[in-house]
Motif scaffolding. Structure first.
Motif, PDB file in Angstrom:
ATOM      1  N   UNK A 151     -24.673   9.350   6.289  1.00 42.64           N
ATOM      2  CA  UNK A 151     -25.530   9.199   5.397  1.00 42.64           C
ATOM      3  C   UNK A 151     -25.553   8.367   4.289  1.00 42.64           C
ATOM      4  N   UNK A 152     -24.292   8.173   4.187  1.00 44.63           N
ATOM      5  CA  UNK A 152     -24.008   7.044   2.944  1.00 44.63           C
ATOM      6  C   UNK A 152     -22.548   6.262   3.458  1.00 44.63           C
ATOM      7  N   UNK A 153     -22.267   5.255   2.631  1.00 43.97           N
ATOM      8  CA  UNK A 153     -20.904   4.732   3.065  1.00 43.97           C
ATOM      9  C   UNK A 153     -20.029   4.977   1.866  1.00 43.97           C
ATOM     10  N   UNK A 154     -18.759   5.028   2.220  1.00 43.63           N
ATOM     11  CA  UNK A 154     -17.793   5.412   1.034  1.00 43.63           C
ATOM     12  C   UNK A 154     -16.575   4.733   1.081  1.00 43.63           C
ATOM     13  N   UNK A 155     -15.956   4.589  -0.220  1.00 41.68           N
ATOM     14  CA  UNK A 155     -14.639   3.891  -0.354  1.00 41.68           C
ATOM     15  C   UNK A 155     -13.880   4.765  -0.946  1.00 41.68           C
ATOM     16  N   UNK A 156     -12.580   5.025  -0.421  1.00 42.54           N
ATOM     17  CA  UNK A 156     -11.752   6.044  -1.013  1.00 42.54           C
ATOM     18  C   UNK A 156     -10.631   4.992  -1.933  1.00 42.54           C
ATOM     19  N   UNK A 157     -10.251   5.440  -2.968  1.00 41.44           N
ATOM     20  CA  UNK A 157      -9.230   4.764  -4.077  1.00 41.44           C
ATOM     21  C   UNK A 157      -8.150   5.930  -4.019  1.00 41.44           C
ATOM     22  N   UNK A 158      -6.929   5.537  -3.201  1.00 40.04           N
ATOM     23  CA  UNK A 158      -5.841   6.418  -3.678  1.00 40.04           C
ATOM     24  C   UNK A 158      -5.270   6.124  -4.832  1.00 40.04           C
ATOM     25  N   UNK A 159      -4.939   6.754  -5.967  1.00 38.84           N
ATOM     26  CA  UNK A 159      -4.494   6.466  -7.315  1.00 38.84           C
ATOM     27  C   UNK A 159      -2.971   6.847  -7.209  1.00 38.84           C
ATOM     28  N   UNK A 160      -2.136   6.161  -7.542  1.00 37.01           N
ATOM     29  CA  UNK A 160      -0.804   6.464  -7.955  1.00 37.01           C
ATOM     30  C   UNK A 160      -0.719   7.365  -9.432  1.00 37.01           C
ATOM     31  N   UNK A 179      17.458  16.993 -13.508  1.00 38.80           N
ATOM     32  CA  UNK A 179      16.249  16.494 -12.725  1.00 38.80           C
ATOM     33  C   UNK A 179      16.632  15.622 -11.554  1.00 38.80           C
ATOM     34  N   UNK A 180      16.104  16.239 -10.290  1.00 39.98           N
ATOM     35  CA  UNK A 180      16.483  15.650  -8.951  1.00 39.98           C
ATOM     36  C   UNK A 180      15.520  14.243  -8.982  1.00 39.98           C
ATOM     37  N   UNK A 181      16.246  13.432  -7.815  1.00 40.12           N
ATOM     38  CA  UNK A 181      15.318  12.147  -7.499  1.00 40.12           C
ATOM     39  C   UNK A 181      15.670  11.020  -8.465  1.00 40.12           C
ATOM     40  N   UNK A 182      16.669  10.756  -9.248  1.00 37.33           N
ATOM     41  CA  UNK A 182      16.876   9.765 -10.063  1.00 37.33           C
ATOM     42  C   UNK A 182      16.829   8.358  -9.384  1.00 37.33           C
ATOM     43  N   UNK A 183      17.182   8.155  -8.181  1.00 38.01           N
ATOM     44  CA  UNK A 183      17.117   6.856  -7.564  1.00 38.01           C
ATOM     45  C   UNK A 183      15.874   6.674  -6.950  1.00 38.01           C
ATOM     46  N   UNK A 184      14.989   7.606  -6.729  1.00 39.49           N
ATOM     47  CA  UNK A 184      13.585   7.390  -6.240  1.00 39.49           C
ATOM     48  C   UNK A 184      12.924   6.452  -6.788  1.00 39.49           C
ATOM     49  N   UNK A 185      11.932   5.503  -6.413  1.00 40.18           N
ATOM     50  CA  UNK A 185      11.045   4.649  -7.044  1.00 40.18           C
ATOM     51  C   UNK A 185       9.821   5.561  -7.480  1.00 40.18           C
ATOM     52  N   UNK A 186       9.273   4.925  -8.686  1.00 38.96           N
ATOM     53  CA  UNK A 186       8.166   5.425  -9.194  1.00 38.96           C
ATOM     54  C   UNK A 186       7.066   4.726  -8.561  1.00 38.96           C
ATOM     55  N   UNK A 187       5.735   5.325  -8.386  1.00 35.86           N
ATOM     56  CA  UNK A 187       4.476   4.719  -8.226  1.00 35.86           C
ATOM     57  C   UNK A 187       3.400   5.095  -9.339  1.00 35.86           C
ATOM     58  N   UNK A 188       3.098   4.219 -10.169  1.00 32.39           N
ATOM     59  CA  UNK A 188       2.285   4.569 -11.356  1.00 32.39           C
ATOM     60  C   UNK A 188       1.041   3.392 -11.456  1.00 32.39           C
ATOM     61  N   UNK A 189       0.155   3.808 -12.336  1.00 38.23           N
ATOM     62  CA  UNK A 189      -0.687   2.982 -12.765  1.00 38.23           C
ATOM     63  C   UNK A 189      -1.377   3.389 -14.015  1.00 38.23           C
ATOM     64  N   UNK A 190      -1.588   2.307 -14.644  1.00 35.41           N
ATOM     65  CA  UNK A 190      -2.259   2.413 -16.233  1.00 35.41           C
ATOM     66  C   UNK A 190      -3.796   2.772 -15.953  1.00 35.41           C
ATOM     67  N   UNK A 191      -4.382   3.623 -16.794  1.00 34.64           N
ATOM     68  CA  UNK A 191      -5.707   3.884 -17.029  1.00 34.64           C
ATOM     69  C   UNK A 191      -6.607   2.781 -17.113  1.00 34.64           C
ATOM     70  N   UNK A 192      -6.045   1.890 -17.978  1.00 36.12           N
ATOM     71  CA  UNK A 192      -6.911   0.552 -17.928  1.00 36.12           C
ATOM     72  C   UNK A 192      -6.981   0.032 -16.555  1.00 36.12           C
TER      73      UNK A 192
END
Length: 272
Positions: A151-160, A179-192
């Motif tokens: 009934x409509x078209x959608x777009x999904x935004x997967x935010x880090x 704290x575990x996982x010190x060598x894991x990469x981070x996946x982030x995004x700024x609010x702006x």
């Protein structure tokens, strides 16, 4: 932006600045909140306010007016304190029913990159994966509610992970031990960047897509959170030497940058 009506369901930490940006861009904006005191705040920003709450069905006054916009943005958060993650699906099913029987033609749904399992080294929108926990399974099903409704078209935004504006990276793990996982990469995004990306999707009338919203840089957890805590004068976290969580995933933003011709305001989380 051409004159159009947009409804933002959930004018919280992300939705409210988006509604303000849409208004500034020339759109007529309807915005919802669960907090009565925010009604006057939204109105003062030129946003038509609606007091709505999903418990789990969406309730409030003038629901038909709220859903009379051509475009609906759903920023309803998947709260970590849900005892049963399926409650989130119940909330969204009610929203889909209302949108499907209204004037809404396009929906933008904010999801999360946590839908991807950590065992997926490079997380792309076309990656073949199976959810590995109840939260990711619910998120994937939630996306399907919007993407597969005819009934409509959608777009999904997967935010880090969203940062900035009261969510400083330096406080995330400051002072924590073992704290575990010190060598894991981070996946982030700024609010702006998050607001700018949603605005561009609406401006370009992007439909029928899944897009990863994550900045370019992926420093390790150890590097980022240690550096950020020290910059704020806080005690840095102490990470386990063995890491403890496996290599982790890197979320690709290639599709978003090409589809929207987008350049990040904050391309690296070390700049936050």
């Amino acid at each position: 932006m051409k004159s159009r009506f947009v409804s933002v369901l959930g004018c919280g930490w992300l939705g409210r600045p988006l509604a303000a940006a849409l208004r500034k861009a020339g759109a007529s904006v309807r915005g919802s909140s669960t907090t009565p005191s925010k009604m006057t705040v939204l109105a003062s920003e030129g946003i038509q306010p609606f007091l709505l709450a999903a418990d789990p069905d969406l309730r409030g006054d003038n629901l038909s007016d709220f859903f009379s916009s051509e475009t609906l943005v759903v920023t309803l958060p998947f709260r970590r304190d849900f005892e049963d993650p399926a409650v989130y699906l119940q909330q969204l099913r009610g929203i889909v029913r209302l949108a499907g029987s209204s004037a809404v033609k396009s929906v933008v749904f904010t999801s999360s990159t946590s839908v991807y399992p950590d065992t997926l080294a490079l997380a792309r929108e076309d990656s073949d994966f199976a959810p590995d926990n109840p939260r990711s399974r619910v998120l994937l099903e939630a996306e399907g509610l919007f993407l597969h409704d005819p009934r409509f078209e959608a777009t999904v935004v997967r935010f880090a992970g969203l940062c900035g504006a009261g969510r400083p990276v330096g406080r995330f793990l400051a002072g924590k031990q073992d704290v575990p996982g010190g060598d894991r990469p981070v996946n982030l995004i700024h609010q702006q960047d998050g607001v700018a990306i949603l605005l561009e999707i609406i401006r370009r009338d992007i439909r029928g897509e899944i897009l990863n919203a994550c900045c370019d840089g992926h420093p390790t957890r150890r590097e980022l959170y240690t550096q950020a805590a020290r910059k704020m004068g806080l005690s840095p976290p102490a990470f386990r030497e063995e890491g403890g969580l496996g290599p982790g995933k890197v979320v690709s933003n290639d599709k978003l940058k090409k589809r929207l011709e987008y350049r990040f305001l904050y391309p690296d989380p070390r700049e936050f």
